[in-house]
Design an enzyme around this catalytic site. Structure first.
Site, PDB file in Angstrom:
ATOM      1  N   GLY A  10     -22.753 -29.360  44.980  1.00 42.15           N
ATOM      2  CA  GLY A  10     -22.777 -30.517  44.080  1.00 42.15           C
ATOM      3  C   GLY A  10     -22.892 -31.798  44.879  1.00 42.15           C
ATOM      4  O   GLY A  10     -22.317 -32.835  44.541  1.00 42.15           O
ATOM      5  N   GLY A  13     -23.476 -35.420  43.564  1.00 46.19           N
ATOM      6  CA  GLY A  13     -22.552 -35.985  42.580  1.00 46.19           C
ATOM      7  C   GLY A  13     -21.763 -37.158  43.142  1.00 46.19           C
ATOM      8  O   GLY A  13     -21.926 -37.563  44.296  1.00 46.19           O
ATOM      9  N   ASP A  54     -29.326 -23.311  43.285  1.00 44.48           N
ATOM     10  CA  ASP A  54     -28.354 -23.150  42.218  1.00 44.48           C
ATOM     11  C   ASP A  54     -27.175 -22.307  42.726  1.00 44.48           C
ATOM     12  O   ASP A  54     -27.396 -21.267  43.359  1.00 44.48           O
ATOM     13  CB  ASP A  54     -29.091 -22.418  41.068  1.00 44.48           C
ATOM     14  CG  ASP A  54     -28.343 -22.494  39.769  1.00 44.48           C
ATOM     15  OD1 ASP A  54     -27.105 -22.581  39.803  1.00 44.48           O
ATOM     16  OD2 ASP A  54     -29.006 -22.442  38.719  1.00 44.48           O
ATOM     17  N   ILE A  55     -25.958 -22.726  42.393  1.00 48.29           N
ATOM     18  CA  ILE A  55     -24.795 -21.928  42.819  1.00 48.29           C
ATOM     19  C   ILE A  55     -24.719 -20.596  42.051  1.00 48.29           C
ATOM     20  O   ILE A  55     -23.904 -19.740  42.374  1.00 48.29           O
ATOM     21  CB  ILE A  55     -23.454 -22.706  42.674  1.00 48.29           C
ATOM     22  CG1 ILE A  55     -23.302 -23.297  41.270  1.00 48.29           C
ATOM     23  CG2 ILE A  55     -23.330 -23.774  43.743  1.00 48.29           C
ATOM     24  CD1 ILE A  55     -21.930 -23.878  40.999  1.00 48.29           C
ATOM     25  N   TYR A 154     -14.348 -27.613  29.828  1.00 48.88           N
ATOM     26  CA  TYR A 154     -14.222 -28.050  31.231  1.00 48.88           C
ATOM     27  C   TYR A 154     -12.780 -27.864  31.724  1.00 48.88           C
ATOM     28  O   TYR A 154     -12.547 -27.338  32.816  1.00 48.88           O
ATOM     29  CB  TYR A 154     -14.654 -29.510  31.301  1.00 48.88           C
ATOM     30  CG  TYR A 154     -14.386 -30.249  32.589  1.00 48.88           C
ATOM     31  CD1 TYR A 154     -15.141 -29.995  33.731  1.00 48.88           C
ATOM     32  CD2 TYR A 154     -13.396 -31.232  32.652  1.00 48.88           C
ATOM     33  CE1 TYR A 154     -14.916 -30.709  34.907  1.00 48.88           C
ATOM     34  CE2 TYR A 154     -13.170 -31.953  33.820  1.00 48.88           C
ATOM     35  CZ  TYR A 154     -13.929 -31.684  34.938  1.00 48.88           C
ATOM     36  OH  TYR A 154     -13.708 -32.390  36.089  1.00 48.88           O
ATOM     37  N   LYS A 158     -11.539 -25.460  34.677  1.00 47.39           N
ATOM     38  CA  LYS A 158     -10.823 -25.949  35.869  1.00 47.39           C
ATOM     39  C   LYS A 158      -9.531 -25.155  36.073  1.00 47.39           C
ATOM     40  O   LYS A 158      -9.223 -24.716  37.173  1.00 47.39           O
ATOM     41  CB  LYS A 158     -10.514 -27.449  35.735  1.00 47.39           C
ATOM     42  CG  LYS A 158     -11.730 -28.350  35.940  1.00 47.39           C
ATOM     43  CD  LYS A 158     -12.192 -28.322  37.380  1.00 47.39           C
ATOM     44  CE  LYS A 158     -13.384 -29.186  37.683  1.00 47.39           C
ATOM     45  NZ  LYS A 158     -13.968 -28.972  38.996  1.00 47.39           N
TER      46      LYS A 158
HETATM   47  C1  AKB Z   1     -14.153 -36.032  33.067  1.00 46.81           C
HETATM   48  O1  AKB Z   1     -13.941 -37.035  32.379  1.00 46.81           O
HETATM   49  O2  AKB Z   1     -14.610 -34.975  32.644  1.00 46.81           O
HETATM   50  C2  AKB Z   1     -13.780 -36.096  34.533  1.00 46.81           C
HETATM   51  C3  AKB Z   1     -12.396 -35.605  34.760  1.00 46.81           C
HETATM   52  C4  AKB Z   1     -11.243 -36.327  34.193  1.00 46.81           C
HETATM   53  O3  AKB Z   1     -12.231 -34.624  35.419  1.00 46.81           O
HETATM   54  N1  AKB Z   1     -13.909 -37.425  35.022  1.00 46.81           N
END
Ligand code: AKB
Length: 340
Positions: A10, A13, A54-55, A154, A158
């Site tokens: 990445g 980024g 690509d990963i 997300y 994580k």
């Molecule tokens: C997001 O807003 O998705 C990121 C985060 C808080 O990890 N900046």
């Protein structure tokens, strides 16, 4: 001869920009940059090698194992919280399967080299999920093990990848008769919202902070998508880079856990607005609440407890709230747009 490198996924980024420059200039390491897009021109000179790929491409990752001796992996590639909600399954593939592929690459490297490979993973306050605003405002500084019920794809990704890191660190192929004695050294930071003077984030939900600033500096009107009283923890990009570098360098024996909170300052959207207006009096900022994105931010803590990072590896941000804006963000952003 295979050269010893540090792999940054990445690479294009927000974090990648600052980290690659720091690694090449300050740490004098050879950087192997990996990104799905061609690497930004201004970063190329800092890299020993740049790979566009690509990963999720296991053939490509297999080639990296053969061609390089990877000492440390900074796995930065991910799809952020807002973007991930538009295509959760694709986000899952990139965020989870991509991480799994790199963890396996790290294990293979460790076994080839007969020594541990460090794996630095930026997690996020998105790993938390507070049930409602009232709980958020009462929660105070949230500790690493509290409120882990994320509401976004997300955040789920994580949190799960933190667990994958723990699995690969401690238990990988635990029943195998030929289980290797060397493996990976997984180290993870949960970052707050990050603010860079150089790059504008894309696809996140904490983006209103940096967006307000960058729009004002360019004289572009901005409609903030959260309520003025919305509070999140934030950090400047140089502090985020320092946190990653410091955690990488910390002696293993000083680390009491694999996942650490880090933060610099908490601020409401109104307070960010006020600072921005102080420095850019002509800025046109309005509040037009997007209730769906608001509810994501309302599920993230207003502050986190980073005491363990402070105790174990000496974490301390360089930029508190005043210094962040007055001494770093405002001058650097003014300079960035003045030269365009
Ligand atoms: C997001 O807003 O998705 C990121 C985060 C808080 O990890 N900046």
């Amino acid at each position: 001869m295979r050269r010893e490198v540090v792999l940054v996924s990445g690479a294009n980024g927000e974090i990648g920009h600052g980290l690659i420059r720091h690694l090449a200039e300050q740490e004098q390491v050879l950087v192997l940059a990996l990104d799905v897009q061609p690497l930004d021109r201004q970063l190329r000179d800092y890299c020993y090698s740049c790979i566009q790929g690509d990963i999720l491409d296991n053939m490509l990752l297999g080639r990296l194992v053969v061609e390089y001796e990877i000492r440390t992996i900074y796995h930065l590639a991910s799809i952020l919280s807002t973007k991930a909600e538009y295509n959760p399954e694709t986000a899952h593939r990139i965020n989870v399967e991509g991480t799994l592929n790199l963890l396996r690459l790290a294990v293979e490297q460790a076994q080839w080299q007969g020594k541990t490979v460090k794996f630095l993973y930026p997690s996020s306050i998105a790993a938390y999920g507070l049930p409602d605003l009232e709980t958020k405002m009462k929660a105070g500084k949230v500790k690493e093990e509290q409120w882990l019920q994320p509401t976004t794809m997300y955040g789920c990704n994580k949190l799960y990848c933190e667990h994958l890191g723990r699995y690969y660190n401690n238990y990988y192929r635990q029943l195998a008769a030929d289980r290797a004695s060397v493996s990976i050294d997984f180290r993870c930071l949960r970052f707050p919202g990050l603010i860079s003077a150089e790059t504008i984030p894309s696809g996140g939900t904490s983006d209103y902070g940096p967006e307000m600033l960058h729009h004002a500096a360019q004289n572009i009107p901005y409609a903030c998508f959260v309520r003025p009283d919305t509070v999140l923890p934030f950090m400047t990009m140089p502090d985020a880079i320092r946190a990653l570098i410091k955690l990488e360098a910390a002696p293993k024996k000083s680390l009491s856990q694999l996942v650490y909170n880090v933060t610099s300052f908490s601020m409401s959207a109104q307070e960010i607005h006020n600072v921005v207006k102080k420095h850019f009096p002509n800025a046109e900022i309005t509040f037009q609440v997007d209730t769906k994105r608001q509810s994501i931010v309302d599920s993230w803590p207003a502050d986190v407890d980073d005491l363990d990072a402070r105790k174990d590896w000496g974490w301390r941000p360089d930029y508190d709230r005043e210094r962040a804006f007055d001494e770093f963000l405002i001058p650097a952003i003014k300079q960035r747009y003045a030269t365009q």
